[in-house]
Design an enzyme around this catalytic site. Structure first.
Site, PDB file in Angstrom:
ATOM      1  N   GLU A  66      28.059  44.293  41.352  1.00  0.00           N
ATOM      2  CA  GLU A  66      28.469  43.943  42.709  1.00  0.00           C
ATOM      3  C   GLU A  66      27.778  44.810  43.757  1.00  0.00           C
ATOM      4  OE1 GLU A  66      33.078  42.971  41.303  1.00  0.00           O
ATOM      5  OE2 GLU A  66      32.602  44.835  42.374  1.00  0.00           O
ATOM      6  N   ARG A  85      39.037  56.560  46.138  1.00  0.00           N
ATOM      7  CA  ARG A  85      39.359  55.666  47.253  1.00  0.00           C
ATOM      8  C   ARG A  85      40.301  54.552  46.817  1.00  0.00           C
ATOM      9  NH1 ARG A  85      38.111  50.355  45.790  1.00  0.00           N
ATOM     10  NH2 ARG A  85      36.003  49.679  46.373  1.00  0.00           N
ATOM     11  N   ASP A 100      39.892  43.379  38.825  1.00  0.00           N
ATOM     12  CA  ASP A 100      40.019  42.007  39.318  1.00  0.00           C
ATOM     13  C   ASP A 100      38.704  41.233  39.349  1.00  0.00           C
ATOM     14  OD1 ASP A 100      42.812  41.866  39.838  1.00  0.00           O
ATOM     15  OD2 ASP A 100      42.515  43.216  41.516  1.00  0.00           O
ATOM     16  N   LYS A 152      27.990  49.863  48.769  1.00  0.00           N
ATOM     17  CA  LYS A 152      28.165  50.428  47.423  1.00  0.00           C
ATOM     18  C   LYS A 152      27.613  49.456  46.394  1.00  0.00           C
ATOM     19  CE  LYS A 152      32.208  50.508  45.287  1.00  0.00           C
ATOM     20  NZ  LYS A 152      33.599  50.890  44.992  1.00  0.00           N
ATOM     21  N   ALA A 168      40.904  55.533  32.615  1.00  0.00           N
ATOM     22  CA  ALA A 168      40.525  56.633  33.503  1.00  0.00           C
ATOM     23  C   ALA A 168      41.118  56.493  34.906  1.00  0.00           C
ATOM     24  CB  ALA A 168      39.005  56.717  33.580  1.00  0.00           C
TER      25      ALA A 168
END
Length: 320
Positions: A55, A111, A226, A68, A138
């Site tokens: 992504e 975040r 997701d 990102k 994790a």
């Protein structure tokens, strides 16, 4: 351009402390959500493969442009690799010049947990002190510490189908003041919990628990890994709850709410932060934060880390 490695991020966390970092990050995300209309926003660009997803997640205001790169490959740990790796870049809008190139595997974990805690600030009961988490990979440790920064937890109950994951989770959280309880079933874990976190990675439609399994007043943080076709909660529960998402166009494709329509959605998180809509209104209502991860959160952590790294003189400045 400043370059920060994972070692630099670890040094930063050690310098200021994990609780202070969480508090600073929660505050920055809240500040950015409150100025929602100042951002150029879009859903992530996701390329899905049979074995995983890659992504790109951009977000910008009139000062900074951030993005990102992140993957999600659940089978990686079996091959000695992380299931998620991420890199981010912060750029100056006025000149187009890059300011920061940064590891974001660790920062994504922070975040994500900070956003979960922020949503709970508006959606969980103020006296919440018990948390149940389903899935102890994790990310689960970060989730617990994020919630603990705003809700001093007394009890954390967990369940995972992998005993090794639970053992690691428990060992890493042993130093903290809350009681850790490993449970044999999901129902045992969530029984009368104030906050329930779903953090599974299986890319399929499943129902982890039913509406009748949770107590009135429960706040559910539906996180998971997701993607289209993956859900953890059933439609009956969603229709009975006050459901909040991050960015509606993305949530309808990837979130729990992909099962129904936007009529089941009460608000986007920014609307609560900006006081456009109330959050929790009584101690009996069930609330759900259907989080899929949104690029504004990456924008927030990148600008915070850039500020902190500059203040503490961390990283390398390289004239690329």
């Amino acid at each position: 351009m400043k370059i920060l490695t994972v070692n630099d991020i670890q040094s930063l966390i050690k310098l200021i402390g994990i609780e202070t970092f969480f508090n600073r990050l929660i505050a920055v995300i809240e500040e950015d959500l409150a100025r929602w209309d100042a951002f150029h926003k879009s859903s992530r660009h996701a390329t899905h493969y049979r074995h995983g997803v890659i992504e790109l997640m951009p977000c910008a205001d009139d000062r900074f442009y951030a993005y990102k790169y992140v993957n999600g490959h659940p089978g990686n740990p079996a091959n000695g690799k992380l299931s998620v790796v991420a890199l981010g870049q912060l750029n100056e809008v006025a000149s187009g010049y890059p300011l920061l190139f940064c590891e974001m595997t660790l920062l994504t974990a922070f975040r994500t947990a900070a956003t979960a805690a922020l949503a709970a600030k508006y959606l969980a009961r103020t006296d919440a002190c018990s948390l149940a988490i389903i899935g102890t990979g994790a990310q689960a440790e970060f989730e617990v510490l994020g919630f603990n920064s705003l809700f001093p937890l007394k009890e954390v109950r967990c369940f995972d189908i992998d005993p090794a994951a639970t053992a690691k989770f428990s060992a890493n959280l042993t130093p903290y003041a809350f009681e850790l309880i490993s449970c044999g079933t999901i129902r045992e874990a969530i029984r009368n919990a104030d906050i329930v976190v779903t953090a599974t990675a299986a890319k399929k439609r499943q129902t982890l628990f039913e509406l009748q399994d949770i107590a009135p007043g429960t706040h559910i943080h539906a996180m998971g890994g997701d993607c289209p076709g993956k859900t953890e909660l059933n439609r009956e529960l969603l229709e009975a709850a006050k459901v909040v998402v991050e960015f509606l166009p993305q949530a309808l494709v990837e979130g729990e709410v992909q099962q129904g329509d936007q009529n089941t959605i009460y608000a986007e998180l920014w609307e609560l932060v900006a006081q456009r809509k109330p959050g929790r209104e009584n101690n009996e209502e069930i609330t759900v934060f259907d989080a899929v991860g949104f690029a504004l959160e990456d924008f927030s952590v990148l600008r915070l880390v850039y500020e902190l790294a500059t203040d503490y003189r961390l990283g390398q400045d390289i004239p690329l």
